[in-house]
Design an enzyme around this catalytic site. Structure first.
Site, PDB file in Angstrom:
ATOM      1  N   ASP A 178      -9.673   3.440   5.579  1.00 45.29           N
ATOM      2  CA  ASP A 178      -8.584   3.408   6.552  1.00 45.29           C
ATOM      3  C   ASP A 178      -9.047   4.175   7.790  1.00 45.29           C
ATOM      4  OD1 ASP A 178      -6.285   3.698   8.041  1.00 45.29           O
ATOM      5  OD2 ASP A 178      -5.084   4.598   6.446  1.00 45.29           O
TER       6      ASP A 178
ATOM      7  N   GLU B 253      -8.242   4.554  11.747  1.00 46.57           N
ATOM      8  CA  GLU B 253      -7.220   4.242  12.750  1.00 46.57           C
ATOM      9  C   GLU B 253      -6.961   5.475  13.605  1.00 46.57           C
ATOM     10  OE1 GLU B 253      -3.063   4.414  11.238  1.00 46.57           O
ATOM     11  OE2 GLU B 253      -3.984   4.129   9.251  1.00 46.57           O
TER      12      GLU B 253
ATOM     13  N   ASP C 278       0.853  -1.182   0.000  1.00 45.95           N
ATOM     14  CA  ASP C 278       0.000   0.000   0.000  1.00 45.95           C
ATOM     15  C   ASP C 278       0.889   1.231   0.000  1.00 45.95           C
ATOM     16  OD1 ASP C 278       0.075   0.959   3.115  1.00 45.95           O
ATOM     17  OD2 ASP C 278      -0.038  -1.218   3.016  1.00 45.95           O
TER      18      ASP C 278
END
Length: 270
Positions: free
Chosen positions: A158, A160, A69
């Protein structure tokens, strides 16, 4: 009678170079590092800070497929080199919030595809800046869509640690679950696909209360820099992908897809 000496102006001229070398304010050893600039976040940034530094899987598993990634931090990526090293799939950061687009997105997203990889795009969530729906729409409008070509993976959320402030973006556990639901529902409505969720078990536990309600529909991309995946978030009995290191060859962030290449293709086809 005083002895003759240099005039005051002459003394000043002699002392000036010496004074210029003396710092007026000594640097503080404990001075805080500059705050990250919005848009600079990348997948695994919080994992490095909160949940481990590096990882190497215990053994090579023939049923797993190597991936990477990337974000704007990598700039132009040497995709043929990565392909030659065994990397078969890649995710590229497309967007963050509702105002940032990765300036290297085109080279990274198209370059991985042109090299022969299966590719996808991810969105770095900032739940304190706008609604989940607004960010999902921005993501789809700026590279996060999906096509049934067998080479494009569904978009990834994503979610987080907040690199700019409070770890859970100032949201309660229930408010965070609502925000994620808003994003996922909007993405599904726009693309027809369920987005992949990238997260770390410790963050998910702290910030969603270890919510299990997405496991039936949304593939899990787990982040843990260690020799084993460890405990998964509630509801998921297996992971679809595992980000296992931030210090891999050519590109730092390396991942394992939990299956052979034909299963990566199957996820792309939907």
């Amino acid at each position: 009678m005083p002895l003759p000496g240099p005039a005051p102006t002459i003394l000043a001229g002699l002392l000036a170079p010496l004074l210029a070398t003396v710092p007026l304010t000594p640097a503080r050893a404990d001075a805080p590092a500059p705050a990250p600039v919005h848009g600079s976040a990348y997948m695994g940034m919080g994992v490095l800070a909160h949940d481990g530094q590096s990882g190497t899987p215990k053994s090579s598993d023939a049923t797993q497929t190597e991936g990477v990634d990337v974000s704007g931090h990598q700039g132009d990526v040497a995709w043929p080199t990565l392909l030659g090293s065994g990397v078969k799939w890649a995710y590229t950061k497309a967007t963050e919030g509702t105002s940032y687009k990765n300036p290297s997105f085109t080279q990274q997203y198209n370059g991985s595809h042109d090299a022969g990889m299966i590719r996808g795009a991810y969105h770095f969530a900032t739940p304190d800046s706008s609604s989940g729906a607004a960010q999902a729409n921005y993501f789809v409008d700026h590279g996060g869509g999906w096509s049934r070509d067998g080479r494009t993976l569904p978009g990834a959320l994503d979610i987080e640690w907040n690199p700019y402030g409070a770890a859970c973006y100032g949201k309660s556990k229930s408010a965070m679950v609502s925000w994620i639901t808003d994003f996922l529902h909007t993405y599904k409505t726009r693309t027809g696909r369920n987005a992949v969720i990238y997260t770390a078990t410790s963050w998910w536990t702290d910030c969603t209360g270890n919510y299990s309600g997405f496991a039936a529909s949304n593939p899990l991309w787990i982040a843990r820099y260690a020799s084993e995946v460890g405990t998964l978030p509630a509801g998921w009995s297996y992971y679809t992908a595992w980000q296992y290191t931030s210090s891999g060859p050519t590109v730092g962030d390396h991942d394992k897809f939990n299956g052979t290449l034909d299963r990566v293709v199957a996820l792309a086809k939907g």
